[in-house]
Write a protein that holds these residues in place. Structure first.
Motif, PDB file in Angstrom:
ATOM      1  N   GLY A 215       0.789  -1.244   0.000  1.00  0.00           N
ATOM      2  CA  GLY A 215       0.000   0.000   0.000  1.00  0.00           C
ATOM      3  C   GLY A 215       0.812   1.280   0.000  1.00  0.00           C
ATOM      4  N   ASP A 216       2.001   1.261   0.634  1.00  0.00           N
ATOM      5  CA  ASP A 216       2.803   2.502   0.688  1.00  0.00           C
ATOM      6  C   ASP A 216       3.953   2.500  -0.326  1.00  0.00           C
ATOM      7  OD1 ASP A 216       4.364   0.554   1.839  1.00  0.00           O
ATOM      8  OD2 ASP A 216       4.961   1.727   3.591  1.00  0.00           O
ATOM      9  N   VAL A 217       4.051   1.424  -1.108  1.00  0.00           N
ATOM     10  CA  VAL A 217       5.181   1.308  -2.052  1.00  0.00           C
ATOM     11  C   VAL A 217       4.933   2.203  -3.264  1.00  0.00           C
ATOM     12  CG1 VAL A 217       6.386  -0.294  -3.607  1.00  0.00           C
ATOM     13  CG2 VAL A 217       5.735  -1.036  -1.302  1.00  0.00           C
ATOM     14  N   THR A 218       5.910   3.052  -3.593  1.00  0.00           N
ATOM     15  CA  THR A 218       5.729   3.912  -4.773  1.00  0.00           C
ATOM     16  C   THR A 218       6.494   3.365  -5.983  1.00  0.00           C
ATOM     17  OG1 THR A 218       7.549   5.342  -4.121  1.00  0.00           O
ATOM     18  CG2 THR A 218       5.339   5.992  -3.364  1.00  0.00           C
ATOM     19  N   VAL A 219       7.538   2.537  -5.711  1.00  0.00           N
ATOM     20  CA  VAL A 219       8.230   1.893  -6.842  1.00  0.00           C
ATOM     21  C   VAL A 219       8.505   0.425  -6.503  1.00  0.00           C
ATOM     22  CG1 VAL A 219      10.248   1.878  -8.364  1.00  0.00           C
ATOM     23  CG2 VAL A 219       9.366   4.058  -7.521  1.00  0.00           C
ATOM     24  N   SER A 244       2.004   5.163  -8.574  1.00  0.00           N
ATOM     25  CA  SER A 244       3.164   4.320  -8.267  1.00  0.00           C
ATOM     26  C   SER A 244       3.650   3.655  -9.565  1.00  0.00           C
ATOM     27  CB  SER A 244       2.838   3.307  -7.177  1.00  0.00           C
ATOM     28  OG  SER A 244       1.671   2.606  -7.502  1.00  0.00           O
ATOM     29  N   ARG A 245       4.918   3.248  -9.539  1.00  0.00           N
ATOM     30  CA  ARG A 245       5.517   2.670 -10.755  1.00  0.00           C
ATOM     31  C   ARG A 245       6.047   1.265 -10.488  1.00  0.00           C
ATOM     32  NH1 ARG A 245       7.066   7.069  -8.282  1.00  0.00           N
ATOM     33  NH2 ARG A 245       9.246   7.319  -8.904  1.00  0.00           N
ATOM     34  N   ILE A 246       6.164   0.513 -11.576  1.00  0.00           N
ATOM     35  CA  ILE A 246       6.785  -0.816 -11.510  1.00  0.00           C
ATOM     36  C   ILE A 246       7.883  -0.803 -12.558  1.00  0.00           C
ATOM     37  CG2 ILE A 246       6.432  -3.315 -11.775  1.00  0.00           C
ATOM     38  CD1 ILE A 246       3.398  -1.283 -11.375  1.00  0.00           C
ATOM     39  N   VAL A 247       9.071  -1.221 -12.130  1.00  0.00           N
ATOM     40  CA  VAL A 247      10.166  -1.284 -13.093  1.00  0.00           C
ATOM     41  C   VAL A 247      10.670  -2.718 -13.086  1.00  0.00           C
ATOM     42  CG1 VAL A 247      11.894  -0.401 -11.405  1.00  0.00           C
ATOM     43  CG2 VAL A 247      12.333  -0.214 -13.840  1.00  0.00           C
ATOM     44  N   SER A 248      10.768  -3.310 -14.292  1.00  0.00           N
ATOM     45  CA  SER A 248      11.086  -4.740 -14.361  1.00  0.00           C
ATOM     46  C   SER A 248      12.275  -5.002 -15.275  1.00  0.00           C
ATOM     47  CB  SER A 248       9.864  -5.513 -14.876  1.00  0.00           C
ATOM     48  OG  SER A 248      10.193  -6.867 -15.083  1.00  0.00           O
ATOM     49  N   HIS A 249      13.197  -5.781 -14.754  1.00  0.00           N
ATOM     50  CA  HIS A 249      14.322  -6.265 -15.548  1.00  0.00           C
ATOM     51  C   HIS A 249      13.794  -7.413 -16.416  1.00  0.00           C
ATOM     52  CE1 HIS A 249      18.458  -8.583 -15.224  1.00  0.00           C
ATOM     53  NE2 HIS A 249      18.014  -8.509 -16.464  1.00  0.00           N
TER      54      HIS A 249
END
Ligand SMILES: C[S@@+](CC[C@H](N)C(=O)[O-])C[C@H]1O[C@@H](n2cnc3c(N)ncnc32)[C@H](O)[C@@H]1O
Length: 303
Positions: A215-219, A244-249
Motif C-alpha cells: 500500500g505505501d510502495v511507490t516503486v 506508483s511505478r513498476i520497473v522490471s528487468h
C-alpha cells in the motif's frame, strides 16, 4: 400392422427395463475410475504426484497421463489430490494443485495446462542477480527519488533496494525473499551498507503480498520472470496506489503495455563482454482492475 404395435411397444419396454437393470447392476459393482491428466507440451517438463506419491507413468500417444484408481466402492465418492510441478524454463517452477472427486466407473479429465481461479498456482524462480549498473538504469527509468518507498519482492542479495536507497536517496526500502539464505544475505548487505534504519528485509512469498506490504510502495522493482510477474499483476492493481511505478528487468506482465521499454548494456569486466538488457516501466492509474489499461500482444515483445 395395427395388431403388431402393442408387441413392438412391449419389446421396447422390456429393452428399457433390461438397460435399467444392467445399469443398476453396474452401479452395484466395484469399479476403477480413470482420471486423464492433461499436461503442458514438451519441452515444458511436468512432474506429477497423486495423493503425495510420485506418479510417473508413460504418456499416452497424445502426451497425456492416465491415472487409474484402485477398485472403488459403488455409490461412494473418492477424493484425489493431484499436484503438478511445471518447469517451463531453467529458472521457473510452477506448483499447481487440483482436487478431484471420482466415482466407481467414472472417467474424467483434469486440465493441468492452465491456471484457474480456484486454487492459485505457486511460483518460484531461482536467484540470478541483476548487475549493479543495470539496477542504476532501472532507478533512472523509474525516476526514483527522495519521495519514494521502494520494494523488491524477490530481493536476492538486496542489490536493487540498496542501490535505490543509497544512490537514488529513496526514503525507505523493503525487501522480501522466499529463500531464507537470501534473506540472511540481504540483511547482512543492508547492515554493511549502514542502511538498517531505512531498509527492512523479511522472508515471504511475493504471491502473498497484502495491502500492508504494497500500500505505501511507490516503486516496485522486479526481476522475477513472466510467470511470477503475471500472477503479481492482480496484487499490484489491487494494492498499489495511482501514480506508483513498476520497473522490471526483462520480464513483462501479460498484456499490460509498459509505458516505456528500453535496452541498456552492461560491461562485464571479468568476462570481458558487453551484454544487453531489456527494462520496462509501468505506472499505475487505478483503473487497471476495471480492465482499463494499455494492452500489448505479448508475442510482440522479446523475452
Ligand atoms: C532472479 S532473482 C532476482 C534477485 C534480485 N531482485 C536481483 O535482481 O538481483 C529472484 C529472487 O526471487 C526469489 N524468489 C523466487 N520465488 C519467489 C517467491 N515466490 N516469492 C518471493 N521471492 C521469490 C529468489 O529466491 C531470488 O532471490
Amino acid at each position: 400392422m395395427l395388431t403388431s404395435r402393442p408387441s413392438i411397444f412391449a419389446a421396447f419396454i422390456l429393452l428399457l427395463v433390461g438397460f435399467a437393470t444392467n445399469a443398476a447392476n453396474a452401479q452395484d459393482k466395484k469399479a476403477q475410475a480413470t482420471i486423464k491428466l492433461l499436461i503442458p507440451e514438451l519441452p515444458t517438463k511436468t512432474f506429477l504426484k497423486v495423493d503425495g506419491k510420485d506418479f510417473d507413468v508413460a504418456a499416452t500417444k497424445d502426451g497425456d497421463r492416465m491415472f487409474i484408481t484402485p477398485q472403488l466402492e459403488p455409490g461412494t465418492t473418492t477424493k484425489y489430490k493431484i499436484e503438478a510441478k511445471i518447469v517451463p524454463n531453467n529458472y521457473t517452477e510452477i506448483f499447481r494443485i487440483r482436487n478431484v472427486v471420482v466415482k466407481a466407473g467414472e472417467e474424467l479429465t483434469v486440465d493441468l495446462t492452465k491456471k484457474d481461479g480456484k486454487i492459485k498456482d505457486d511460483v518460484r524462480v531461482r536467484w540470478v542477480p541483476t548487475p549493479e549498473s543495470v539496477v542504476r538504469d532501472m532507478c533512472e527509468l523509474a525516476k526514483i527519488g527522495k519521495e519514494d518507498i521502494v520494494m523488491d519482492p524477490g530481493c536476492g542479495d538486496a542489490i536493487m533496494i540498496i542501490t535505490a536507497v543509497r544512490d537514488y536517496k529513496a526514503m525507505k526500502g523493503k525487501g522480501t525473499d522466499i529463500d531464507q539464505d537470501r534473506v540472511k544475505e540481504s540483511q547482512k548487505s543492508v547492515e554493511m551498507a549502514g542502511l538498517k534504519d531505512k531498509i527492512t528485509i523479511k522472508e515471504g512469498n511475493a504471491l502473498k503480498l497484502t495491502a500492508e506490504d504494497l500500500g505505501d510502495v511507490t516503486v516496485l522493482m522486479l526481476y522475477m520472470g513472466n510467470e511470477l510477474n503475471s500472477r503479481l499483476r492482480p496484487l499490484i492493481w489491487e494494492h498499489m496506489k495511482p501514480g506508483s511505478r513498476i520497473v522490471s528487468h526483462r520480464f513483462i506482465m501479460d498484456d499490460w503495455k509498459p509505458d516505456k521499454t528500453i535496452k541498456v548494456t552492461h560491461e562485464d569486466e571479468f568476462e570481458e563482454s558487453v551484454e544487453e538488457f531489456t527494462l520496462h516501466v509501468w505506472s499505475v492509474t487505478g483503473k487497471e482492475k476495471m480492465g482499463i489499461y494499455p494492452k500489448i500482444d505479448p508475442e510482440t515483445i522479446d523475452e
